[in-house]
Motif scaffolding. Structure first.
Motif, mmCIF file in Angstrom:
data_model
loop_
_atom_site.group_PDB
_atom_site.id
_atom_site.type_symbol
_atom_site.label_atom_id
_atom_site.label_comp_id
_atom_site.label_asym_id
_atom_site.label_seq_id
_atom_site.Cartn_x
_atom_site.Cartn_y
_atom_site.Cartn_z
ATOM 1 N N ARG A 1 0.813 -1.199 0.000
ATOM 2 C CA ARG A 1 0.000 0.000 0.000
ATOM 3 C C ARG A 1 0.856 1.262 0.000
ATOM 4 N NH1 ARG A 1 -4.981 -0.269 1.046
ATOM 5 N NH2 ARG A 1 -4.891 1.873 1.806
ATOM 6 N N ASP B 1 -0.026 4.096 1.957
ATOM 7 C CA ASP B 1 -0.636 4.926 2.981
ATOM 8 C C ASP B 1 0.334 5.993 3.471
ATOM 9 O OD1 ASP B 1 -3.112 3.686 3.039
ATOM 10 O OD2 ASP B 1 -2.479 2.184 4.489
ATOM 11 N N ILE C 1 -14.190 9.126 4.689
ATOM 12 C CA ILE C 1 -14.417 7.689 4.573
ATOM 13 C C ILE C 1 -15.726 7.514 3.815
ATOM 14 C CG2 ILE C 1 -14.821 5.525 5.805
ATOM 15 C CD1 ILE C 1 -13.359 6.824 8.228
ATOM 16 N N ARG D 1 -8.815 6.605 -1.834
ATOM 17 C CA ARG D 1 -8.021 5.392 -2.020
ATOM 18 C C ARG D 1 -8.833 4.192 -1.545
ATOM 19 N NH1 ARG D 1 -5.189 8.349 1.583
ATOM 20 N NH2 ARG D 1 -4.980 6.614 3.044
ATOM 21 N N ALA E 1 -9.619 1.005 0.429
ATOM 22 C CA ALA E 1 -9.070 0.352 1.619
ATOM 23 C C ALA E 1 -8.651 -1.082 1.323
ATOM 24 C CB ALA E 1 -10.098 0.377 2.749
ATOM 25 N N VAL F 1 -10.992 5.728 1.400
ATOM 26 C CA VAL F 1 -10.498 6.662 2.416
ATOM 27 C C VAL F 1 -9.724 7.792 1.750
ATOM 28 C CG1 VAL F 1 -10.368 4.869 4.173
ATOM 29 C CG2 VAL F 1 -8.348 5.357 2.785
ATOM 30 N N VAL G 1 -4.636 2.032 6.399
ATOM 31 C CA VAL G 1 -5.447 0.815 6.493
ATOM 32 C C VAL G 1 -4.558 -0.314 6.985
ATOM 33 C CG1 VAL G 1 -7.010 -0.745 5.276
ATOM 34 C CG2 VAL G 1 -6.809 1.648 4.538
ATOM 35 N N PHE H 1 -8.245 -5.406 5.745
ATOM 36 C CA PHE H 1 -9.513 -5.351 5.009
ATOM 37 C C PHE H 1 -9.975 -6.776 4.796
ATOM 38 C CE2 PHE H 1 -12.321 -5.275 1.399
ATOM 39 C CZ PHE H 1 -13.060 -4.113 1.578
ATOM 40 N N ALA I 1 -13.086 -2.718 7.279
ATOM 41 C CA ALA I 1 -11.739 -2.159 7.149
ATOM 42 C C ALA I 1 -11.265 -1.668 8.506
ATOM 43 C CB ALA I 1 -11.728 -1.014 6.145
ATOM 44 N N LEU J 1 -8.782 0.756 10.266
ATOM 45 C CA LEU J 1 -8.094 1.976 9.880
ATOM 46 C C LEU J 1 -7.333 2.560 11.068
ATOM 47 C CD1 LEU J 1 -11.105 3.703 8.046
ATOM 48 C CD2 LEU J 1 -9.479 2.059 7.084
#
Length: 315
Positions: free
Chosen positions: A75, A77, A227, A251, A253, A279, A285, A288, A303, A305
């Motif tokens: 990811r 993030d 969200i 994006r 999750a 999100v 995240v 998921f 999810a 978070l």
């Protein structure tokens, strides 16, 4: 073998041209199935020495493999402070005619999410289950949630400062938009359920596309973390869903956590991912997942978070 490879290649070209015609857009949701079919045919073509078919299938594999890469790649993030607040979002199209609404209550009790987005909890059969769920959460929206009158219901452990319920029209997205106070921040939390496309009539596809476009433009005008969860009636491989992500800076999750298809429940081999948690902002995240079945034709999604706390909220 060559005919099968050519047929799969033709479908792939249609997927790449999804913006040109609504039936092509319907084909975009089965990327992983195309990938599996191309791999199986490639092995057969290689065993049979069918080189032209094999070359064509390698191209098909590359196209769909590139499209689904986000399912397993690491990811992107944003980096968060160690004291970022963990929270769980649970979303499900529970189906108005669900014969087992108690299964939805059990799933929420089991997962203990901080935010619950329920789609299609309509009618008298949902009043008692919603009341039981409402007893677990201090905040709920819309104002009519207890009567099971809306297309989307949001339950939350966090304070809801603002809510706006928009009904479905051909041009406007049906959604429940709320503003919650979480970790000292104003966070936009939206539950959505756009129009479901019909396989033999393009009007509903066009309506859904307009709804997604308007939702993206609306969210683009709202600052701060967001969200967005619910039944989107599209996979994120559709160009119209991709346009929503770009417009609103969202994006998925599910990215990086593998294959989580949610509809239809059966046959499982035809299942595609239509239910999402998206999100935006200082949110990471950590997990998921989909399921278990709750009596609907959709599987729920959840999810985990982490939200960066506002500077004034840190201790």
């Amino acid at each position: 073998m060559t005919i099968l490879a050519a047929g799969l290649a033709a479908v792939t070209l249609a997927v790449l041209a999804a913006r040109l015609w609504w039936p092509f857009d319907l084909l975009t949701h089965f990327r992983l199935q195309y990938l599996a079919a191309a791999l199986a045919l490639l092995l057969l073509a290689m065993a049979a020495g069918a080189r032209p078919a094999a070359v064509l299938l390698v191209v098909v594999l590359a196209v769909h493999g590139w499209a689904v890469r986000d399912l397993w790649l690491p990811r992107g993030d944003p980096p968060l402070a160690a004291d970022a607040l963990p929270l769980t979002v649970f979303a499900a199209n529970v189906l108005a005619e669900n014969p087992r609404p108690e299964a939805v209550v059990a799933a929420v009790r089991d997962k203990r999410p901080d935010i619950v987005v329920l789609v299609d909890a309509r009618g008298a059969r949902w009043r008692e289950p919603l009341a039981r769920l409402g007893a677990l959460y201090p905040q709920a929206a819309p104002d009519t949630w207890a009567a099971a009158a809306g297309p989307v219901v949001i339950l939350s452990r966090f304070s809801i400062r603002h809510e706006r319920l928009a009904p479905r029209t051909a041009d406007r997205p049906p959604y429940l938009l709320t503003t919650m106070t979480i970790a000292g921040r104003a966070v936009t939390v939206v539950g959505v359920h756009p129009t479901s496309p019909e396989p033999f009539d393009g009007r509903d596809s066009h309506a859904r596309n307009r709804q997604l476009d308007r939702l993206g433009r609306h969210l683009a005008r709202i600052d701060g973390p967001a969200i967005v969860a619910g039944d989107f009636n599209t996979s994120l491989w559709s160009p119209h869903a991709r346009a929503l992500l770009r417009a609103a800076g969202l994006r998925p999750a599910a990215a990086g956590f593998g294959w989580h298809a949610t509809w239809p429940l059966r046959p499982a081999l035809a299942r595609v991912p239509l239910d999402h948690v998206l999100v935006r902002g200082p949110i990471a995240v950590t997990d998921f997942r989909s399921g278990p079945p709750v009596g609907s034709d959709h599987l729920p999604v959840a999810a985990d978070l982490r939200l960066e706390k506002a500077p004034a909220d840190r201790t």
